[in-house]
Design an enzyme around this catalytic site. Structure first.
Site, mmCIF file in Angstrom:
data_model
loop_
_atom_site.group_PDB
_atom_site.id
_atom_site.type_symbol
_atom_site.label_atom_id
_atom_site.label_comp_id
_atom_site.label_asym_id
_atom_site.label_seq_id
_atom_site.Cartn_x
_atom_site.Cartn_y
_atom_site.Cartn_z
ATOM 1 N N HIS A 154 -74.649 -3.116 -14.763
ATOM 2 C CA HIS A 154 -75.785 -2.682 -15.599
ATOM 3 C C HIS A 154 -76.625 -1.623 -14.877
ATOM 4 O O HIS A 154 -77.836 -1.519 -15.125
ATOM 5 C CB HIS A 154 -76.695 -3.865 -15.987
ATOM 6 C CG HIS A 154 -75.964 -5.029 -16.552
ATOM 7 N ND1 HIS A 154 -75.788 -5.218 -17.904
ATOM 8 C CD2 HIS A 154 -75.321 -6.072 -15.944
ATOM 9 C CE1 HIS A 154 -75.097 -6.321 -18.114
ATOM 10 N NE2 HIS A 154 -74.789 -6.851 -16.933
ATOM 11 N N SER A 275 -80.143 27.485 -7.428
ATOM 12 C CA SER A 275 -80.947 27.801 -8.603
ATOM 13 C C SER A 275 -81.495 29.218 -8.435
ATOM 14 O O SER A 275 -81.772 29.653 -7.319
ATOM 15 C CB SER A 275 -82.104 26.801 -8.697
ATOM 16 O OG SER A 275 -83.202 27.370 -9.373
ATOM 17 N N LYS A 281 -82.851 24.222 -4.263
ATOM 18 C CA LYS A 281 -81.930 23.425 -5.082
ATOM 19 C C LYS A 281 -80.477 23.507 -4.621
ATOM 20 O O LYS A 281 -80.015 24.535 -4.141
ATOM 21 C CB LYS A 281 -81.979 23.893 -6.561
ATOM 22 C CG LYS A 281 -83.203 23.472 -7.331
ATOM 23 C CD LYS A 281 -83.392 21.959 -7.494
ATOM 24 C CE LYS A 281 -82.409 21.308 -8.429
ATOM 25 N NZ LYS A 281 -82.614 21.678 -9.812
ATOM 26 N N GLU A 288 -71.038 18.435 -13.160
ATOM 27 C CA GLU A 288 -71.636 18.452 -14.506
ATOM 28 C C GLU A 288 -70.694 19.110 -15.517
ATOM 29 O O GLU A 288 -70.566 18.677 -16.660
ATOM 30 C CB GLU A 288 -72.958 19.208 -14.479
ATOM 31 C CG GLU A 288 -74.042 18.497 -13.693
ATOM 32 C CD GLU A 288 -75.208 19.435 -13.418
ATOM 33 O OE1 GLU A 288 -76.050 19.608 -14.304
ATOM 34 O OE2 GLU A 288 -75.249 20.011 -12.307
#
Ligand code: ARG
Length: 463
Positions: A154, A275, A281, A288
């Site tokens: 979970h 970025s 970043k 992704e």
């Protein structure tokens, strides 16, 4: 546009009709399979006396030359790859002889043959890539077999495990994918060649001969079925979707775990991006994109399923639309398997941070209940008592590892002090030696099984 048909047509087709029907660009993916299929057909025509041996030899030599020179010599302003190759053959051996190649054959059995050969060849390569990824997972699994980390259900910390145990779970997923590929290869491996348009031919062809030359197990028994069936492409697309789903799940873990909140892994510069505005970043873009492109790979299956669902038997041009999803899914899984390989191989695992996270989260509460159950207490009752221990700790601002014989006696006098030995994550992992568990002995067995299936050629059925 030059065509393989048109004798019966008084008018030529419009540019739009020609453009709309063209598949040459995508067909170039299987130009080699098309040539190999034609060579087998030409040889069979010569052997059976349907054309002369000299003609067959000229056709085969011409086709081999096309194979050698590569697809850049093929005309692209034609309908499909069959046309392009036949025209090129005409340029090499003359149109008289080239015109004999299509005796006792149709583009309908030709495309079905090409696609089956293509799927077969591609999935052999996919299996190689699966093996390579499994090799890496096995190596990392062994390397990190003792490194503690929280195990989740979970998405909540549940019980401590090890990083090696977690990575090995992914090893077995890919064992199943390899097995799926194996089953697919067994089903694809039958030849449609010689089925002609839908109903065979009056020429005395030898379908066993062409099937054998092309490496198929034998001819598909019914010509109408052979030219109509695309279920093996649906099987292939389904396998691609399943592989991509697992790659997406691994990617999701890498995305989550590389965030500050987890801090379990640092992804290498070579697989991350920056970025344009935030200089600090480091984004897990590849992970992704794999997660994002999984949507397309899943929908490629449904695209073809919807195409097929109401098609009557016999070739229908609709099935030309089977190839773009197939090529797309295969390209995506191949790139994604390699990227996941690169991300895992170059990852910097933050094992200390993972181990720290196994502390103080009550994730050894089950071990305490298990201990009480080994003293003869019913597990339900043990569960209840440990629940009381957890509550008692929370009320006192303690974690399980802080308990002393005194504080334990105060919270739950029915629990003997020796139970405190069970509360470390290391102890918890080491004791879970049931088959498939993360304990040392259980992992020895798991690594043994994994090494055996990994080292066996193909994908033996262990699961
Ligand atoms: N481009 C076609 C396909 O992919 C090849 C077969 C064409 N056959 C035909 N009868 N028009 O399915």
């Amino acid at each position: 546009m030059q065509k393989l048909w048109g004798g019966a047509f008084a008018e030529s087709t419009s540019d739009l009709v020609e453009r709309f029907g063209q598949s040459i660009e995508t067909d170039l993916n299987f130009w080699q399979e098309d040539i190999i299929g034609s060579v087998a057909h030409a040889r069979m025509l010569g052997e059976t006396g349907i054309i002369s041996k000299e003609e067959a030899k000229a056709l085969i030599d011409g086709l081999e030359k096309i194979h050698e020179e590569g697809p850049s010599y093929l005309k692209l302003d034609v309908e499909d790859v069959h046309t392009a190759i036949e025209f090129r053959l005409g340029e090499i051996v003359g149109p008289e002889i080239a015109g004999k190649l299509h005796t006792a054959r149709s583009r309908n059995d030709q495309i079905a043959t090409d696609t089956r050969l293509y799927v077969f060849n591609q999935f052999i390569r996919t299996q190689d890539e699966i093996k390579k990824l499994q090799g890496l997972l096995l190596e990392l699994g062994r390397k990190y077999r003792a490194d503690l980390m929280p195990g989740y259900t979970h998405q909540q910390r549940a019980q401590p495990i090890t990083l090696g145990f977690h990575l090995m779970a992914h090893f077995w997923e890919f064992q199943r994918h390899g097995l799926r590929c194996e089953r697919l290869l067994g089903g694809v491996n039958f030849s449609p060649l010689g089925s002609a348009a839908l109903a065979g031919t009056s020429f005395p062809i030898d379908r066993e001969m062409t099937a054998k030359e092309l490496g198929f197990l034998g001819p598909i028994p019914n010509a109408l079925d052979a030219t109509s069936d695309r279920s093996y492409i649906l099987d292939a697309l389904h396998i691609c979707a399943l592989i991509m789903i697992d790659l997406s799940r691994i990617s999701q873990e890498l995305i989550l775990w590389s965030g500050k909140e987890f801090g379990f892994v640092k992804l290498a510069d070579s697989v991350t991006t920056g970025s344009s505005i935030m200089p600090q970043k480091r984004n897990p873009d590849m992970a992704e994109l794999i997660r994002g492109r999984t949507a397309r790979v899943i929908s490629n299956w449904s695209t073809l399923a919807v195409t097929m669902k109401a098609l009557p038997l016999g070739y229908n041009r609709d099935t030309q639309e089977d190839k773009p999803p197939l090529f797309d899914s295969l390209r995506k899984i191949r790139d994604s398997i390699q990227l996941v390989h690169q991300m895992l191989e170059s990852a910097n695992w933050q094992t200390e941070r993972m181990a720290e996270c196994t502390y103080g989260d009550f994730s050894t509460a089950t071990d305490l209940a298990d201990f009480l159950a080994t003293t003869g207490m019913p597990f339900r009752q043990a569960h209840e008592i440990v629940g009381k221990v957890v509550r008692g700790c929370l009320e006192r601002g303690l974690v399980l590892e802080d308990l002393t014989p005194e504080s334990l006696a105060e919270i739950a006098p029915e629990v003997p002090a020796v139970a405190l030995d069970r509360l470390s994550a290391r102890e918890s992992v080491d004791r879970r030696n049931s088959q498939g568990g993360p304990g040392r002995r259980a992992m020895d067995k798991q690594f043994e099984d994994a090494a055996r299936v990994y080292e066996t050629v193909g994908f033996p059925k262990l699961i």
